[in-house]
Structures are given as structure tokens and as C-alpha cells.
Design a protein around this motif. Structure first.
Motif, PDB file in Angstrom:
ATOM      1  N   ALA A 160      -9.460  -8.197  -8.478  1.00 52.61           N
ATOM      2  CA  ALA A 160     -10.428  -9.092  -9.122  1.00 52.61           C
ATOM      3  C   ALA A 160     -11.809  -8.445  -9.201  1.00 52.61           C
ATOM      4  CB  ALA A 160     -10.507 -10.420  -8.365  1.00 52.61           C
ATOM      5  N   ALA A 161     -12.127  -7.611  -8.208  1.00 56.84           N
ATOM      6  CA  ALA A 161     -13.420  -6.924  -8.190  1.00 56.84           C
ATOM      7  C   ALA A 161     -13.403  -5.679  -9.073  1.00 56.84           C
ATOM      8  CB  ALA A 161     -13.791  -6.543  -6.760  1.00 56.84           C
ATOM      9  N   GLY A 162     -12.243  -5.326  -9.610  1.00 60.14           N
ATOM     10  CA  GLY A 162     -12.142  -4.142 -10.459  1.00 60.14           C
ATOM     11  C   GLY A 162     -12.192  -2.841  -9.687  1.00 60.14           C
ATOM     12  N   ALA A 163     -11.873  -2.891  -8.405  1.00 61.09           N
ATOM     13  CA  ALA A 163     -11.938  -1.703  -7.562  1.00 61.09           C
ATOM     14  C   ALA A 163     -10.703  -0.829  -7.731  1.00 61.09           C
ATOM     15  CB  ALA A 163     -12.068  -2.106  -6.100  1.00 61.09           C
ATOM     16  N   HIS A 164     -10.886   0.463  -7.532  1.00 59.63           N
ATOM     17  CA  HIS A 164      -9.761   1.392  -7.473  1.00 59.63           C
ATOM     18  C   HIS A 164      -9.138   1.231  -6.094  1.00 59.63           C
ATOM     19  CE1 HIS A 164     -10.714   3.591 -11.164  1.00 59.63           C
ATOM     20  NE2 HIS A 164     -11.975   3.346 -10.837  1.00 59.63           N
ATOM     21  N   ILE A 165      -7.821   1.189  -6.021  1.00 54.05           N
ATOM     22  CA  ILE A 165      -7.141   0.962  -4.750  1.00 54.05           C
ATOM     23  C   ILE A 165      -6.388   2.220  -4.344  1.00 54.05           C
ATOM     24  CG2 ILE A 165      -5.430  -0.426  -3.524  1.00 54.05           C
ATOM     25  CD1 ILE A 165      -6.042  -2.696  -5.506  1.00 54.05           C
ATOM     26  N   LEU A 166      -6.600   2.625  -3.107  1.00 61.11           N
ATOM     27  CA  LEU A 166      -5.917   3.746  -2.482  1.00 61.11           C
ATOM     28  C   LEU A 166      -5.190   3.173  -1.273  1.00 61.11           C
ATOM     29  CD1 LEU A 166      -5.576   6.871  -2.087  1.00 61.11           C
ATOM     30  CD2 LEU A 166      -7.653   6.769  -0.736  1.00 61.11           C
TER      31      LEU A 166
ATOM     32  N   VAL B  83       7.597   0.177   1.863  1.00 59.57           N
ATOM     33  CA  VAL B  83       6.193  -0.055   1.508  1.00 59.57           C
ATOM     34  C   VAL B  83       5.998   0.178   0.010  1.00 59.57           C
ATOM     35  CG1 VAL B  83       3.813   0.770   1.794  1.00 59.57           C
ATOM     36  CG2 VAL B  83       5.280   0.487   3.801  1.00 59.57           C
ATOM     37  N   MET B  84       6.527   1.294  -0.496  1.00 52.78           N
ATOM     38  CA  MET B  84       6.353   1.601  -1.921  1.00 52.78           C
ATOM     39  C   MET B  84       7.099   0.606  -2.801  1.00 52.78           C
ATOM     40  SD  MET B  84       5.957   5.696  -2.263  1.00 52.78           S
ATOM     41  CE  MET B  84       7.334   6.240  -1.307  1.00 52.78           C
ATOM     42  N   HIS B  85       8.281   0.186  -2.372  1.00 52.57           N
ATOM     43  CA  HIS B  85       9.026  -0.831  -3.133  1.00 52.57           C
ATOM     44  C   HIS B  85       8.254  -2.145  -3.152  1.00 52.57           C
ATOM     45  CE1 HIS B  85      11.897  -4.151  -3.640  1.00 52.57           C
ATOM     46  NE2 HIS B  85      12.375  -3.369  -4.597  1.00 52.57           N
ATOM     47  N   ASP B  86       7.756  -2.582  -1.977  1.00 52.63           N
ATOM     48  CA  ASP B  86       6.975  -3.826  -1.897  1.00 52.63           C
ATOM     49  C   ASP B  86       5.763  -3.766  -2.815  1.00 52.63           C
ATOM     50  OD1 ASP B  86       8.792  -4.703   0.005  1.00 52.63           O
ATOM     51  OD2 ASP B  86       7.391  -4.574   1.706  1.00 52.63           O
ATOM     52  N   LEU B  87       5.063  -2.634  -2.809  1.00 53.65           N
ATOM     53  CA  LEU B  87       3.885  -2.485  -3.664  1.00 53.65           C
ATOM     54  C   LEU B  87       4.276  -2.528  -5.138  1.00 53.65           C
ATOM     55  CD1 LEU B  87       1.958   0.297  -1.726  1.00 53.65           C
ATOM     56  CD2 LEU B  87       1.193  -2.068  -2.062  1.00 53.65           C
TER      57      LEU B  87
ATOM     58  N   GLN C 292       6.372  -4.227  -6.550  1.00 54.22           N
ATOM     59  CA  GLN C 292       6.672  -5.588  -6.980  1.00 54.22           C
ATOM     60  C   GLN C 292       5.405  -6.394  -7.296  1.00 54.22           C
ATOM     61  OE1 GLN C 292      10.029  -6.446  -7.451  1.00 54.22           O
ATOM     62  NE2 GLN C 292      10.071  -4.243  -7.078  1.00 54.22           N
ATOM     63  N   ILE C 293       4.242  -5.802  -7.025  1.00 51.35           N
ATOM     64  CA  ILE C 293       2.953  -6.460  -7.276  1.00 51.35           C
ATOM     65  C   ILE C 293       2.364  -5.862  -8.544  1.00 51.35           C
ATOM     66  CG2 ILE C 293       0.644  -6.901  -6.369  1.00 51.35           C
ATOM     67  CD1 ILE C 293       1.872  -6.457  -3.543  1.00 51.35           C
ATOM     68  N   GLU C 294       1.946  -6.721  -9.457  1.00 54.45           N
ATOM     69  CA  GLU C 294       1.394  -6.255 -10.728  1.00 54.45           C
ATOM     70  C   GLU C 294       0.197  -5.333 -10.503  1.00 54.45           C
ATOM     71  OE1 GLU C 294       0.074  -7.747 -15.087  1.00 54.45           O
ATOM     72  OE2 GLU C 294       1.411  -8.927 -13.851  1.00 54.45           O
ATOM     73  N   GLY C 295       0.228  -4.171 -11.160  1.00 57.28           N
ATOM     74  CA  GLY C 295      -0.869  -3.220 -11.072  1.00 57.28           C
ATOM     75  C   GLY C 295      -0.835  -2.346  -9.837  1.00 57.28           C
ATOM     76  N   MET C 296       0.253  -2.399  -9.055  1.00 59.21           N
ATOM     77  CA  MET C 296       0.315  -1.651  -7.796  1.00 59.21           C
ATOM     78  C   MET C 296       1.478  -0.657  -7.749  1.00 59.21           C
ATOM     79  SD  MET C 296      -2.285  -2.451  -5.975  1.00 59.21           S
ATOM     80  CE  MET C 296      -1.813  -1.685  -4.441  1.00 59.21           C
ATOM     81  N   LEU C 297       1.885  -0.138  -8.895  1.00 55.01           N
ATOM     82  CA  LEU C 297       2.999   0.810  -8.927  1.00 55.01           C
ATOM     83  C   LEU C 297       2.540   2.158  -8.355  1.00 55.01           C
ATOM     84  CD1 LEU C 297       5.956   1.043  -9.868  1.00 55.01           C
ATOM     85  CD2 LEU C 297       5.082   1.991 -12.013  1.00 55.01           C
ATOM     86  N   PRO C 298       3.194   2.610  -7.277  1.00 56.17           N
ATOM     87  CA  PRO C 298       2.805   3.887  -6.658  1.00 56.17           C
ATOM     88  C   PRO C 298       3.025   5.073  -7.591  1.00 56.17           C
ATOM     89  CG  PRO C 298       4.189   2.588  -5.168  1.00 56.17           C
ATOM     90  CD  PRO C 298       4.232   1.925  -6.517  1.00 56.17           C
ATOM     91  N   THR C 299       2.234   6.122  -7.416  1.00 48.96           N
ATOM     92  CA  THR C 299       2.387   7.330  -8.223  1.00 48.96           C
ATOM     93  C   THR C 299       3.778   7.928  -8.036  1.00 48.96           C
ATOM     94  OG1 THR C 299       1.360   8.655  -6.476  1.00 48.96           O
ATOM     95  CG2 THR C 299      -0.065   7.950  -8.292  1.00 48.96           C
ATOM     96  N   GLN C 300       4.353   7.753  -6.854  1.00 51.20           N
ATOM     97  CA  GLN C 300       5.699   8.268  -6.584  1.00 51.20           C
ATOM     98  C   GLN C 300       6.736   7.601  -7.486  1.00 51.20           C
ATOM     99  OE1 GLN C 300       3.373   7.345  -4.358  1.00 51.20           O
ATOM    100  NE2 GLN C 300       3.548   8.495  -2.445  1.00 51.20           N
ATOM    101  N   TYR C 301       6.410   6.414  -8.027  1.00 53.02           N
ATOM    102  CA  TYR C 301       7.305   5.674  -8.925  1.00 53.02           C
ATOM    103  C   TYR C 301       6.825   5.753 -10.377  1.00 53.02           C
ATOM    104  CZ  TYR C 301       9.563   3.287  -4.918  1.00 53.02           C
ATOM    105  OH  TYR C 301      10.258   2.984  -3.772  1.00 53.02           O
ATOM    106  N   GLY C 302       5.856   6.631 -10.645  1.00 51.03           N
ATOM    107  CA  GLY C 302       5.352   6.787 -12.004  1.00 51.03           C
ATOM    108  C   GLY C 302       4.119   5.957 -12.319  1.00 51.03           C
ATOM    109  N   GLY C 303       3.542   5.308 -11.304  1.00 53.25           N
ATOM    110  CA  GLY C 303       2.363   4.470 -11.505  1.00 53.25           C
ATOM    111  C   GLY C 303       1.071   5.204 -11.235  1.00 53.25           C
ATOM    112  N   GLU C 304       0.014   4.437 -10.956  1.00 50.25           N
ATOM    113  CA  GLU C 304      -1.320   5.021 -10.761  1.00 50.25           C
ATOM    114  C   GLU C 304      -1.890   4.800  -9.366  1.00 50.25           C
ATOM    115  OE1 GLU C 304      -3.932   3.684 -13.833  1.00 50.25           O
ATOM    116  OE2 GLU C 304      -2.691   4.508 -15.424  1.00 50.25           O
ATOM    117  N   ILE C 305      -1.134   4.169  -8.464  1.00 48.98           N
ATOM    118  CA  ILE C 305      -1.639   3.875  -7.121  1.00 48.98           C
ATOM    119  C   ILE C 305      -1.167   4.958  -6.146  1.00 48.98           C
ATOM    120  CG2 ILE C 305      -1.635   2.216  -5.209  1.00 48.98           C
ATOM    121  CD1 ILE C 305      -3.145   1.234  -7.711  1.00 48.98           C
TER     122      ILE C 305
END
Length: 167
Positions: free
Chosen positions: A27-33, A49-53, A55-68
Motif C-alpha cells: 500500500a505504501a508502494g515500497a520495494h519488498i526484499l 516460504v517461496m510457495h507461500d509468497l 500465493q500472494i498477489e505481487g509477491m512472486l519470488p525471482t526463483q519462480y520468475g517474479g520480481e521479489i
């Protein structure tokens, strides 16, 4: 833009309070690490942990092709901590995050408690400016005066600059 370092216990996975913290950061528009801590424990499960993340919108880990970025680490053994610090520095450089030690102090209260003999004791992180012994402070609707400060090593200090954790 801020960077939020979200610490997730690799033996617990993503808990309800973690999801709430993610919502606030998003909501604050912060980058999340994400720092996946406690990888030294035998019941640590980084995949969970990566699977749980994921499942949350906008929290796809880089290991799964996302940006987190999800960085495994252990606060006990020190494994992976350098990688977390390097990533924080990389974000600070790319986003040109700078603090100004000449401004009035601004920070985040992490914990507050009332202790016998010391009064109200607050653990906080100075984010900008410099906090000095004797300064007046305001946290929400409560105010006070800094009577003493100690750093993260328990050493008495007279001033806390940006990035300094204090009590």
C-alpha cells in the motif's frame, strides 16, 4: 520510494502477520526484499516460504520468475547475511536513497515498554536526521524527552545518525 526488508522464518513460513506487513508495504508502494531467516534449523523449508509468497498477489519470488528477491539467511550462523546486506545496498544505490544527518530526526519505533527505574524505554531505528540526548520526541500522541540512548551494542551514545538502532 522505500525498501522494506521482510524477515520470514524459514521454519514457520508466511504467517498472518507477515501477510499484513506485506499489505502495508504494498500500500505504501515500497520495494519488498524478503530475508528467509533460520535456514540453519533442521525444519527450515525455503520452498514452502517461496510457495507461500507466490500465493500472494505481487509477491512472486525471482526463483519462480517474479520480481521479489527471497534471500536465505541465518542470524545465528551468519550464513547469507552478507547477501542480504549487499541487496539492501544495491536497492539504496539504484533508488538513490539518501538520509540527511543534518535534519531533525525521524525514525520508526519497533518496541516500547515501561520498566522499573528507567521509565518508558523505546527501541527504534533512526531513519533520517540525527537524534540527540535531550531532544524532545513525539510518537503518535505521546511525547517525551531523550534522557539516555544506547546503541545496538549496549554502549551509551550522545547522538544517533541515520541507520542507527537505539534504545
Amino acid at each position: 520510494t522505500d525498501v522494506v526488508v521482510l524477515v520470514v522464518a524459514a521454519d514457520d513460513g508466511v504467517m498472518p502477520q507477515t501477510k499484513e506487513a506485506i499489505q502495508h508495504a504494498q500500500a505504501a508502494g515500497a520495494h519488498i526484499l524478503v530475508a528467509a531467516n533460520k535456514i540453519d534449523k533442521k525444519d527450515a523449508n525455503l520452498d514452502k516460504v517461496m510457495h507461500d509468497l507466490s500465493q500472494i498477489e505481487g509477491m512472486l519470488p525471482t526463483q519462480y520468475g517474479g520480481e521479489i528477491d527471497v534471500l536465505p539467511c541465518s542470524a545465528i550462523t551468519g550464513e547469507g547475511v552478507d547477501g542480504v546486506l549487499e541487496n539492501i545496498l544495491a536497492y539504496a544505490e539504484v533508488l538513490e536513497l539518501r538520509a540527511n544527518p543534518t535534519k531533525r530526526a525521524r525514525g520508526t519505533v519497533l518496541e516500547a515498554k515501561k520498566t522499573v527505574g528507567r521509565g518508558i524505554v523505546v527501541t527504534c531505528l533512526v531513519e533520517d536526521g540525527t537524534l540527540r540526548k535531550g531532544d524532545s520526541v513525539l510518537a503518535g500522541i505521546h511525547g517525551g524527552k531523550i534522557r539516555s540512548m544506547t546503541n545496538d551494542l549496549g554502549k551509551a551514545i550522545k547522538a544517533a545518525t541515520p541507520g542507527t538502532p537505539i534504545e
